[in-house]
Design a protein around this motif. Structure first.
Motif, PDB file in Angstrom:
ATOM      1  N   PHE A 139      47.562  33.844  34.295  1.00 19.60           N
ATOM      2  CA  PHE A 139      46.218  33.874  34.884  1.00 19.60           C
ATOM      3  C   PHE A 139      46.322  33.666  36.562  1.00 19.60           C
ATOM      4  O   PHE A 139      45.853  34.249  36.988  1.00 19.60           O
ATOM      5  CB  PHE A 139      45.470  32.802  34.040  1.00 19.60           C
ATOM      6  CG  PHE A 139      44.017  32.744  34.904  1.00 19.60           C
ATOM      7  CD1 PHE A 139      43.027  33.727  34.684  1.00 19.60           C
ATOM      8  CD2 PHE A 139      43.912  31.704  35.965  1.00 19.60           C
ATOM      9  CE1 PHE A 139      41.961  33.501  35.497  1.00 19.60           C
ATOM     10  CE2 PHE A 139      42.661  31.511  36.643  1.00 19.60           C
ATOM     11  CZ  PHE A 139      41.598  32.554  36.463  1.00 19.60           C
ATOM     12  N   LEU A 140      47.247  32.700  36.777  1.00 19.70           N
ATOM     13  CA  LEU A 140      47.418  32.349  38.160  1.00 19.70           C
ATOM     14  C   LEU A 140      48.074  33.442  38.988  1.00 19.70           C
ATOM     15  O   LEU A 140      47.654  33.461  40.091  1.00 19.70           O
ATOM     16  CB  LEU A 140      48.082  31.192  38.324  1.00 19.70           C
ATOM     17  CG  LEU A 140      47.237  29.804  37.968  1.00 19.70           C
ATOM     18  CD1 LEU A 140      48.375  28.661  38.191  1.00 19.70           C
ATOM     19  CD2 LEU A 140      45.869  29.353  38.735  1.00 19.70           C
ATOM     20  N   GLN A 141      48.780  34.391  38.262  1.00 18.48           N
ATOM     21  CA  GLN A 141      49.055  35.562  39.127  1.00 18.48           C
ATOM     22  C   GLN A 141      48.271  36.812  39.382  1.00 18.48           C
ATOM     23  O   GLN A 141      48.743  37.663  40.005  1.00 18.48           O
ATOM     24  CB  GLN A 141      50.555  36.094  38.262  1.00 18.48           C
ATOM     25  CG  GLN A 141      51.881  35.081  38.167  1.00 18.48           C
ATOM     26  CD  GLN A 141      52.181  34.559  39.636  1.00 18.48           C
ATOM     27  OE1 GLN A 141      52.214  35.125  40.656  1.00 18.48           O
ATOM     28  NE2 GLN A 141      52.063  33.137  39.678  1.00 18.48           N
ATOM     29  N   THR A 142      47.040  36.480  38.772  1.00 18.01           N
ATOM     30  CA  THR A 142      46.110  37.638  39.074  1.00 18.01           C
ATOM     31  C   THR A 142      45.658  37.255  40.260  1.00 18.01           C
ATOM     32  O   THR A 142      45.490  36.213  40.681  1.00 18.01           O
ATOM     33  CB  THR A 142      44.947  37.645  37.964  1.00 18.01           C
ATOM     34  OG1 THR A 142      44.242  36.190  38.058  1.00 18.01           O
ATOM     35  CG2 THR A 142      45.243  37.990  36.592  1.00 18.01           C
ATOM     36  N   GLU A 143      45.344  38.381  41.013  1.00 23.72           N
ATOM     37  CA  GLU A 143      44.968  38.422  42.707  1.00 23.72           C
ATOM     38  C   GLU A 143      43.684  37.592  42.824  1.00 23.72           C
ATOM     39  O   GLU A 143      43.546  36.933  43.768  1.00 23.72           O
ATOM     40  CB  GLU A 143      45.023  39.690  42.883  1.00 23.72           C
ATOM     41  CG  GLU A 143      44.686  39.782  44.639  1.00 23.72           C
ATOM     42  CD  GLU A 143      44.788  41.064  45.144  1.00 23.72           C
ATOM     43  OE1 GLU A 143      44.498  41.393  46.388  1.00 23.72           O
ATOM     44  OE2 GLU A 143      45.351  42.256  44.518  1.00 23.72           O
ATOM     45  N   ASP A 144      42.717  37.728  41.794  1.00 23.87           N
ATOM     46  CA  ASP A 144      41.266  37.393  42.051  1.00 23.87           C
ATOM     47  C   ASP A 144      41.050  36.138  41.179  1.00 23.87           C
ATOM     48  O   ASP A 144      40.038  35.760  40.642  1.00 23.87           O
ATOM     49  CB  ASP A 144      40.331  38.389  41.768  1.00 23.87           C
ATOM     50  CG  ASP A 144      40.535  38.598  40.133  1.00 23.87           C
ATOM     51  OD1 ASP A 144      41.348  38.572  39.673  1.00 23.87           O
ATOM     52  OD2 ASP A 144      39.397  39.393  39.847  1.00 23.87           O
ATOM     53  N   ASN A 145      42.116  35.273  40.922  1.00 23.39           N
ATOM     54  CA  ASN A 145      41.997  34.207  40.038  1.00 23.39           C
ATOM     55  C   ASN A 145      40.971  33.063  40.559  1.00 23.39           C
ATOM     56  O   ASN A 145      40.138  32.325  39.584  1.00 23.39           O
ATOM     57  CB  ASN A 145      43.238  33.270  39.777  1.00 23.39           C
ATOM     58  CG  ASN A 145      44.119  32.757  40.992  1.00 23.39           C
ATOM     59  OD1 ASN A 145      43.492  31.690  41.465  1.00 23.39           O
ATOM     60  ND2 ASN A 145      44.863  33.268  41.377  1.00 23.39           N
ATOM     61  N   GLY A 146      40.793  32.966  41.959  1.00 22.35           N
ATOM     62  CA  GLY A 146      39.872  31.999  42.481  1.00 22.35           C
ATOM     63  C   GLY A 146      39.676  30.642  42.153  1.00 22.35           C
ATOM     64  O   GLY A 146      38.800  29.598  41.972  1.00 22.35           O
TER      65      GLY A 146
END
Length: 246
Positions: A139-146
């Motif tokens: 999840f943290l590797q997704t660009e828009d994790n916020g």
């Protein structure tokens, strides 16, 4: 007669309020068990506002899966929509994954046994029930994790801490968090008297919203640093040490 009417109104209000609290708690728990197909246990319930729920919120439950108190989370009904519920169970699962990932890093950085808890905050729409068995690192590797990812650390001392001793460990961990790819990150350290038991505070720190300064324990001081600060050396960490009075 007037006093009797007022007394009756007060009693009815109290009964209705109490019944409402019990009813809302059971509704929240029923929703959780249907959503996740698990049994949950209530730790506490914070009563909301019956009259102004949009302003002050509705009843809020702190719970955990049966037999797993380390997965503590919050759940409740939307303040704006009846029958619409929210919970942070997925965040508690992910937080515990991060606990395991960072346990050795925290202990090695401080070169002593400290208590810590990862605190993870993510916008509600970014996690769903289907993500319960997913990896937080994915999840943290997704660009828009916020995501806001904080390491909350309790260091036990016999008195005022030797702050210089902890500058390098905090700096090291701050840089470790930078590699996590969380959008926002930080490290908080509370220096607590060795006689204090802060285990439950640490366990629930992801949901209790209690600052070190408000903790009912002897806290000598804190260090709080995050990605918004221009920190390029361990020595700069000392600027952010705040002694506690009393």
């Amino acid at each position: 007669m007037k006093k009797w009417i007022m007394l009756t109104a007060v009693i009815l209000f109290a009964v209705m309020g109490g019944a409402g609290c019990m009813s809302s708690e059971s509704k929240v728990m029923e929703h959780l068990e249907e959503k996740y197909n698990e049994k949950f246990e209530v730790e506490s319930t914070k009563e909301g506002s019956v009259i102004f729920p949009e302003m002050y919120g509705k009843d809020k439950v702190m719970a955990h899966p049966k037999g797993k108190p380390e997965f503590v989370f919050l759940a409740g009904e939307s303040r704006n929509e009846d029958g619409v519920y929210y919970d942070t169970y997925i965040l508690s699962v992910w937080s515990n994954q991060l606990d395991q990932l960072y346990k050795d890093k925290v202990n090695q950085a401080f070169n002593e046994d400290v208590q810590f808890k990862t605190m993870l905050f993510v916008e509600e729409e970014k996690y769903t029930a289907e993500k319960k068995d997913s990896s937080v690192t994915d999840f943290l590797q997704t660009e828009d994790n916020g995501a806001l990812f904080t390491l909350n650390i309790a260091v036990k001392t016999d008195g005022e801490p030797e702050v210089e001793k902890y500058l390098e460990p905090v700096y090291q961990l701050l840089n470790e968090l930078k590699e996590s790819n969380a959008k926002y990150y930080g490290v908080t350290v509370g220096f607590v008297n060795r006689s204090e038991n802060v285990s439950d505070y640490m366990r629930t720190s992801n949901v209790n919203n209690i600052d070190w300064s408000n903790l009912d324990a002897k806290v000598y001081g804190t260090i709080m640093v995050d990605d918004s600060m221009d920190i390029s050396s361990p020595e700069q960490i000392k600027e952010y040490y705040q002694p506690q009075e009393g």
